[in-house]
Design a protein around this motif. Structure first.
Motif, PDB file in Angstrom:
ATOM      1  N   ALA A 193      45.023  45.816  32.552  1.00  0.00           N
ATOM      2  CA  ALA A 193      46.213  45.009  32.833  1.00  0.00           C
ATOM      3  C   ALA A 193      46.424  43.914  31.797  1.00  0.00           C
ATOM      4  O   ALA A 193      47.556  43.641  31.402  1.00  0.00           O
ATOM      5  CB  ALA A 193      46.110  44.404  34.227  1.00  0.00           C
ATOM      6  N   ILE A 194      45.337  43.285  31.375  1.00  0.00           N
ATOM      7  CA  ILE A 194      45.476  42.184  30.420  1.00  0.00           C
ATOM      8  C   ILE A 194      45.283  42.647  28.982  1.00  0.00           C
ATOM      9  O   ILE A 194      45.471  41.860  28.049  1.00  0.00           O
ATOM     10  CB  ILE A 194      44.498  41.040  30.731  1.00  0.00           C
ATOM     11  CG1 ILE A 194      43.052  41.477  30.481  1.00  0.00           C
ATOM     12  CG2 ILE A 194      44.663  40.541  32.160  1.00  0.00           C
ATOM     13  CD1 ILE A 194      42.055  40.344  30.556  1.00  0.00           C
ATOM     14  N   ASN A 195      44.874  43.926  28.832  1.00  0.00           N
ATOM     15  CA  ASN A 195      44.662  44.503  27.509  1.00  0.00           C
ATOM     16  C   ASN A 195      43.641  43.699  26.708  1.00  0.00           C
ATOM     17  O   ASN A 195      43.847  43.370  25.540  1.00  0.00           O
ATOM     18  CB  ASN A 195      45.983  44.602  26.732  1.00  0.00           C
ATOM     19  CG  ASN A 195      45.867  45.507  25.523  1.00  0.00           C
ATOM     20  OD1 ASN A 195      45.068  46.427  25.509  1.00  0.00           O
ATOM     21  ND2 ASN A 195      46.663  45.225  24.498  1.00  0.00           N
ATOM     22  N   GLY A 196      42.534  43.377  27.365  1.00  0.00           N
ATOM     23  CA  GLY A 196      41.492  42.619  26.699  1.00  0.00           C
ATOM     24  C   GLY A 196      40.462  42.118  27.684  1.00  0.00           C
ATOM     25  O   GLY A 196      40.449  42.508  28.851  1.00  0.00           O
ATOM     26  N   ARG A 197      39.620  41.208  27.201  1.00  0.00           N
ATOM     27  CA  ARG A 197      38.516  40.735  28.039  1.00  0.00           C
ATOM     28  C   ARG A 197      38.521  39.228  28.267  1.00  0.00           C
ATOM     29  O   ARG A 197      37.588  38.682  28.866  1.00  0.00           O
ATOM     30  CB  ARG A 197      37.173  41.151  27.435  1.00  0.00           C
ATOM     31  CG  ARG A 197      36.976  42.662  27.389  1.00  0.00           C
ATOM     32  CD  ARG A 197      35.517  43.020  27.271  1.00  0.00           C
ATOM     33  NE  ARG A 197      35.320  44.457  27.135  1.00  0.00           N
ATOM     34  CZ  ARG A 197      34.131  45.056  27.144  1.00  0.00           C
ATOM     35  NH1 ARG A 197      33.040  44.323  27.281  1.00  0.00           N
ATOM     36  NH2 ARG A 197      34.034  46.355  27.004  1.00  0.00           N
ATOM     37  N   ASN A 198      39.553  38.556  27.805  1.00  0.00           N
ATOM     38  CA  ASN A 198      39.667  37.120  28.074  1.00  0.00           C
ATOM     39  C   ASN A 198      40.582  36.962  29.278  1.00  0.00           C
ATOM     40  O   ASN A 198      41.802  37.039  29.157  1.00  0.00           O
ATOM     41  CB  ASN A 198      40.237  36.396  26.858  1.00  0.00           C
ATOM     42  CG  ASN A 198      40.180  34.888  27.008  1.00  0.00           C
ATOM     43  OD1 ASN A 198      40.023  34.368  28.116  1.00  0.00           O
ATOM     44  ND2 ASN A 198      40.307  34.177  25.903  1.00  0.00           N
ATOM     45  N   ILE A 199      40.003  36.732  30.460  1.00  0.00           N
ATOM     46  CA  ILE A 199      40.804  36.792  31.687  1.00  0.00           C
ATOM     47  C   ILE A 199      41.145  35.420  32.265  1.00  0.00           C
ATOM     48  O   ILE A 199      41.683  35.322  33.356  1.00  0.00           O
ATOM     49  CB  ILE A 199      40.108  37.638  32.766  1.00  0.00           C
ATOM     50  CG1 ILE A 199      38.775  37.006  33.202  1.00  0.00           C
ATOM     51  CG2 ILE A 199      39.903  39.063  32.265  1.00  0.00           C
ATOM     52  CD1 ILE A 199      38.171  37.685  34.422  1.00  0.00           C
ATOM     53  N   GLY A 200      40.863  34.356  31.533  1.00  0.00           N
ATOM     54  CA  GLY A 200      41.235  33.025  32.004  1.00  0.00           C
ATOM     55  C   GLY A 200      40.435  32.611  33.221  1.00  0.00           C
ATOM     56  O   GLY A 200      39.215  32.792  33.282  1.00  0.00           O
ATOM     57  N   ILE A 201      41.121  32.083  34.227  1.00  0.00           N
ATOM     58  CA  ILE A 201      40.470  31.614  35.449  1.00  0.00           C
ATOM     59  C   ILE A 201      40.385  32.768  36.438  1.00  0.00           C
ATOM     60  O   ILE A 201      41.393  33.393  36.761  1.00  0.00           O
ATOM     61  CB  ILE A 201      41.227  30.425  36.060  1.00  0.00           C
ATOM     62  CG1 ILE A 201      41.210  29.232  35.088  1.00  0.00           C
ATOM     63  CG2 ILE A 201      40.610  30.024  37.404  1.00  0.00           C
ATOM     64  CD1 ILE A 201      42.020  28.043  35.560  1.00  0.00           C
ATOM     65  N   LEU A 202      39.177  33.025  36.911  1.00  0.00           N
ATOM     66  CA  LEU A 202      38.937  34.100  37.868  1.00  0.00           C
ATOM     67  C   LEU A 202      38.689  33.508  39.248  1.00  0.00           C
ATOM     68  O   LEU A 202      37.876  32.589  39.410  1.00  0.00           O
ATOM     69  CB  LEU A 202      37.717  34.923  37.439  1.00  0.00           C
ATOM     70  CG  LEU A 202      37.190  35.958  38.432  1.00  0.00           C
ATOM     71  CD1 LEU A 202      38.242  37.021  38.728  1.00  0.00           C
ATOM     72  CD2 LEU A 202      35.896  36.595  37.907  1.00  0.00           C
ATOM     73  N   GLY A 203      39.398  34.039  40.241  1.00  0.00           N
ATOM     74  CA  GLY A 203      39.182  33.629  41.621  1.00  0.00           C
ATOM     75  C   GLY A 203      38.682  34.804  42.443  1.00  0.00           C
ATOM     76  O   GLY A 203      39.255  35.890  42.393  1.00  0.00           O
ATOM     77  N   ILE A 204      37.605  34.587  43.191  1.00  0.00           N
ATOM     78  CA  ILE A 204      37.061  35.632  44.056  1.00  0.00           C
ATOM     79  C   ILE A 204      37.142  35.151  45.496  1.00  0.00           C
ATOM     80  O   ILE A 204      36.622  34.080  45.837  1.00  0.00           O
ATOM     81  CB  ILE A 204      35.614  35.985  43.690  1.00  0.00           C
ATOM     82  CG1 ILE A 204      35.559  36.573  42.273  1.00  0.00           C
ATOM     83  CG2 ILE A 204      35.018  36.969  44.702  1.00  0.00           C
ATOM     84  CD1 ILE A 204      34.164  36.926  41.797  1.00  0.00           C
ATOM     85  N   ILE A 205      37.814  35.947  46.327  1.00  0.00           N
ATOM     86  CA  ILE A 205      37.945  35.624  47.748  1.00  0.00           C
ATOM     87  C   ILE A 205      36.932  36.462  48.504  1.00  0.00           C
ATOM     88  O   ILE A 205      36.962  37.686  48.459  1.00  0.00           O
ATOM     89  CB  ILE A 205      39.365  35.913  48.259  1.00  0.00           C
ATOM     90  CG1 ILE A 205      40.407  35.218  47.373  1.00  0.00           C
ATOM     91  CG2 ILE A 205      39.520  35.444  49.710  1.00  0.00           C
ATOM     92  CD1 ILE A 205      41.838  35.616  47.687  1.00  0.00           C
ATOM     93  N   GLY A 206      36.031  35.777  49.199  1.00  0.00           N
ATOM     94  CA  GLY A 206      34.941  36.449  49.889  1.00  0.00           C
ATOM     95  C   GLY A 206      33.618  35.926  49.373  1.00  0.00           C
ATOM     96  O   GLY A 206      33.545  35.339  48.281  1.00  0.00           O
TER      97      GLY A 206
END
Length: 309
Positions: free
Chosen positions: A118-131
């Motif tokens: 989806a982002i066409n790369g590996r720099n994903i910024g801020i990651l949020g995990i619910i759970g």
């Protein structure tokens, strides 16, 4: 025959290998090179149980898996399972594998793969995990191995402080997570939406692994309305099993969106337009290929407990 435990799988299935395994699995699924009957679903003492067989040129695999919400109070993972790996040529049992950990790793790897595409790369910024359960842990563990993450937020009803400390994230409330995250992994057992579209950024990628029954939701309608690309592991599976697909479709909310299986996107190099969503209920070929790769790695590295029956 060898037995592979959680500890073995943690050693064998690092992020690069796990993501490569599920990428191959989704390609085989799209190419129709897997025999994968619809899983048998049962209710046992009110809890969801599934039997998931699959066959490829590499291996025959059956997974028995369940979701037991009461396990939270018991200090056990919600998801329990066992994977049996057999030779498609001789019928021999090759390995018995911890299905709880294999499921968590291959599910996290699928979320990671969808994000990378989806982002066409590996720099994903801020990651949020619910759970804050087993799935949340492995999503955090593998994502931090695989991606460049600016910041990691974790939110849950409880236990998110413990998980945040364990993986080096920051425990926060749900609203803060939704408002600030560029990438979100929803890993809950909730029957009601935890991802609320009114709080989401204009551009995001979201992977939702919960809501695996027709009447349950992990995402609200506002989230679905915002999404431009709706990616799934299997259209057949989500059309029968997930309220996050079934209910919005009934309400006409999926019109004018790109709806594609992940395997087709991989095979054809289709561009994903964000905001994007990956909805997964899990398909048997993911277990098949990931189990096969884990077994091959175990033989190569001398990992696992050898038994004879």
């Amino acid at each position: 025959m060898i037995i592979l435990t959680r500890k073995d799988l943690d050693e064998l299935l690092k992020a690069e290998i796990a993501v490569s395994s599920v990428k191959e699995a989704f390609k085989l699924h799209y190419q129709k090179k897997v025999d994968q009957p619809q899983r048998l679903v049962m209710s046992v003492k009110g809890n969801w149980w599934g039997l998931m067989p699959s066959s490829t040129d590499y291996s025959f695999v059956t997974k028995i898996v369940n979701v037991i919400p009461e396990n939270k109070e018991r200090g056990l993972p919600l998801v329990q399972g066992v994977v049996i790996l057999m030779s498609p040529d001789t019928g021999e049992i090759l390995a018995i594998i911890d299905g709880t950990t294999l499921t968590a790793i291959r599910t996290a790897a699928a979320s990671i793969l969808s994000t990378e595409l989806a982002i066409n790369g590996r720099n994903i910024g801020i990651l949020g995990i619910i759970g804050a359960g087993t799935e949340a842990y492995y999503h955090a563990k593998l994502a931090l191995e695989y991606f460049k993450v600016q910041k990691l937020y974790i939110s849950a009803r409880k236990s998110h402080f413990e998980l945040a400390k364990r993986v080096g994230g920051e425990a926060t409330d749900l609203e803060t997570l939704l408002k600030n995250s560029d990438t979100i992994f929803a890993t809950t057992s909730s029957n009601f939406p935890v991802v609320l579209g009114k709080y989401l950024k204009d551009v995001f990628h979201l992977s939702s692994i919960g809501a695996h029954t027709p009447d349950s939701r992990e995402l609200d309608d506002d989230t679905i309305i915002k999404v431009k690309s709706y990616i799934v592991d299997s259209l057949e599976a989500v059309s029968k099993e997930s309220g996050d697909y079934i209910i919005p479709k009934q309400r006409g909310l999926l019109e004018n969106k790109m709806i594609k299986e992940l395997g087709e996107i991989i095979e054809k190099g289709i561009k994903i337009e964000r905001p994007s969503l990956f909805k997964t209920v899990g398909i048997a070929v993911e277990d098949n290929i990931t189990a096969h790769i884990a077994y091959q790695e175990a033989l190569r590295r001398g990992i696992g407990f050898n038994v004879s029956i």
